[in-house]
Write an enzyme that holds these catalytic residues in place. Structure first.
Site, PDB file in Angstrom:
ATOM      1  N   TYR A  77      -7.145 -13.219  -7.801  1.00 41.65           N
ATOM      2  CA  TYR A  77      -7.650 -12.593  -6.804  1.00 41.65           C
ATOM      3  C   TYR A  77      -9.091 -12.676  -6.445  1.00 41.65           C
ATOM      4  CZ  TYR A  77      -3.452  -9.401  -5.565  1.00 41.65           C
ATOM      5  OH  TYR A  77      -2.420  -8.849  -5.303  1.00 41.65           O
ATOM      6  N   HIS A 118      -3.430 -14.793  -1.322  1.00 43.70           N
ATOM      7  CA  HIS A 118      -2.835 -13.416  -0.982  1.00 43.70           C
ATOM      8  C   HIS A 118      -3.066 -12.656   0.116  1.00 43.70           C
ATOM      9  CE1 HIS A 118      -1.589  -9.145  -2.487  1.00 43.70           C
ATOM     10  NE2 HIS A 118      -2.766  -9.000  -1.994  1.00 43.70           N
ATOM     11  N   ASP A 174       7.260 -13.804  -6.264  1.00 48.50           N
ATOM     12  CA  ASP A 174       6.028 -13.133  -7.116  1.00 48.50           C
ATOM     13  C   ASP A 174       6.739 -12.659  -8.134  1.00 48.50           C
ATOM     14  OD1 ASP A 174       3.670 -11.953  -6.960  1.00 48.50           O
ATOM     15  OD2 ASP A 174       4.109 -10.424  -5.526  1.00 48.50           O
ATOM     16  N   HIS A 222       2.797 -13.837   1.076  1.00 49.72           N
ATOM     17  CA  HIS A 222       3.017 -12.427   1.714  1.00 49.72           C
ATOM     18  C   HIS A 222       3.101 -12.333   3.174  1.00 49.72           C
ATOM     19  CE1 HIS A 222       2.526 -12.124  -2.846  1.00 49.72           C
ATOM     20  NE2 HIS A 222       1.334 -11.601  -2.743  1.00 49.72           N
ATOM     21  N   GLU A 247      -1.940  -2.374 -12.353  1.00 52.75           N
ATOM     22  CA  GLU A 247      -2.584  -1.530 -11.529  1.00 52.75           C
ATOM     23  C   GLU A 247      -2.341  -0.084 -11.626  1.00 52.75           C
ATOM     24  OE1 GLU A 247      -2.663  -4.524  -7.809  1.00 52.75           O
ATOM     25  OE2 GLU A 247      -0.875  -3.955  -8.680  1.00 52.75           O
TER      26      GLU A 247
END
Length: 389
Positions: free
Chosen positions: A135, A200, A286, A229, A75
């Site tokens: 994702y 997520h 994670d 999360h 990222e």
């Protein structure tokens, strides 16, 4: 040390995860063969390694059901792509079962590479599985669909981590979420696998509203929706806890929240003190993934990387704070096994896999056994991954 066909662990203070007191375990063929109240008399002709634990605590191997085994990140540019997670990062943490997934980067990383990494970890002696997808929608898959991936590919047990309430997500609609969930649910019916949608959750103000809509507007069972999360924001944790009353499992992540949410040990302690069902919460690491922080415009401000030991450190913190082991251990073991439909994992029971962790007098890991084979013995590695020093 690993050549004997049978191993007798004597005088183990057993937490299975319930407290059973002093017991004796006979291990063979990768399984727990029998648990004895009194020391058994074994045939002298048998090749048996005997280890007197002298009252040391023995717990089930931990299950990390959210780990980026192929590496996460990326990222902040290609140079921030995390390398694959080696075997010892799991066993050092007492993790004997890992479930891999793809996250933000489901473009340069693939379901093919994920499955290959699972098979590699299996060859090295770890129990390993994975999710299909990542994702974004449409999901990255191996066979062309979520359902056929779960039905036909042995290690693939569910779908995830599909991102919602996050600026990095593909902004799925309710209808899109329901289609994913229906494929996962039908695949569970066909195979007996987990068939969950591992979600997520980002920092978005919408939180779990999409999941609530899915529960109220469809016939899909609540257990299909598995948000993770959930401790990253306080309002999100409280919202997620309410979903457990409807039958959802929720997952706390072992990361620091910088005051925005509940730190993982605090989240688990709060849950234990509540009237929510204790069997509906899990914790994961994670591991291998990046832990980025973004400003309100979506710019990266800080990045860290996780590993499975962060989850183990939460267990240590709970024990150091006086939380009884039998109360908090299910979050790391039996609850995860129930969610993932791992029928021979998460408990110490005759016929179950011989995944065992032995703790020292300070409640720290001293020995780790995976599928009946020692990986760590007296705090020293006996077995490491193929390319580890």
């Amino acid at each position: 040390m690993n050549k004997q066909s049978l191993i007798l662990l004597k005088n183990a203070n057993l937490f299975a995860p319930q407290a059973l007191g002093i017991r004796h375990l006979l291990v063979g063929g990768g399984r727990i063969l029998q648990i004895f109240d009194s020391l058994p008399k074994l045939d002298s002709q048998l090749d048996v390694q005997q280890l007197d634990l002298q009252g040391a605590t023995v717990i089930p191997g931990l299950i990390d059901a959210h780990t980026h085994i192929t590496g996460g990140g990326g990222e902040a540019g290609f140079a921030t792509r995390v390398p694959p997670v080696p075997l010892s990062q799991f066993t050092r943490a007492g993790v004997t079962t890992a479930v891999g997934l793809l996250g933000t980067d489901d473009t340069t990383r693939s379901t093919e590479s994920l499955v290959a990494q699972v098979y590699g970890l299996r060859e090295e002696g770890l129990s390993a599985y994975c999710y299909t997808g990542g994702y974004h929608l449409p999901p990255t898959t191996l066979t062309g669909s979520i359902k056929t991936d779960i039905v036909f590919v042995d290690p693939i047990v569910a779908v995830g981590e599909l991102a919602i309430s996050d600026h990095r997500s593909s902004q799925p609609t309710l209808n899109e979420l329901l289609k994913v969930a229906s494929e996962a649910h039908v695949a569970r019916l066909m195979t007996g696998k987990a068939g969950t949608v591992h979600l997520h959750l980002g920092d978005g103000e919408r939180g779990l509203s999409l999941v609530r809509e899915a529960l109220s507007g469809s016939e899909i069972p609540a257990r299909t929706f598995n948000p993770t999360h959930v401790n990253r924001q306080r309002f999100l944790f409280e919202e997620a806890c309410e979903l457990t009353k409807q039958g959802c499992w929720i997952d706390v992540t072992a990361f620091e929240t910088d005051g925005e949410g509940y730190e993982p040990a605090d989240a688990l302690s709060r849950y234990l003190a509540s009237d929510f069902p204790n069997d509906k919460l899990t914790i994961s690491s994670d591991g291998g993934g990046c832990l980025p922080c973004f400003d309100k415009q979506g710019h990266l401000t800080k990045m860290d990387f996780a590993n499975s030991e962060s989850m183990t450190q939460v267990l240590y913190e709970l024990l150091d704070n006086g939380v009884p082991l039998q109360d908090c251990l299910p979050f790391f073991s039996s609850n995860v096994a129930s969610l993932m439909n791992f029928h021979k994992k998460g408990k110490i029971h005759a016929g179950f896999d011989a995944d065992l962790v032995i703790l020292d007098d300070s409640s720290r890991i001293s020995h780790v056994m995976a599928l009946g084979v020692w990986h760590i013995f007296d705090k020293s590695f006996v077995k490491k991954g193929t390319f580890e020093d």
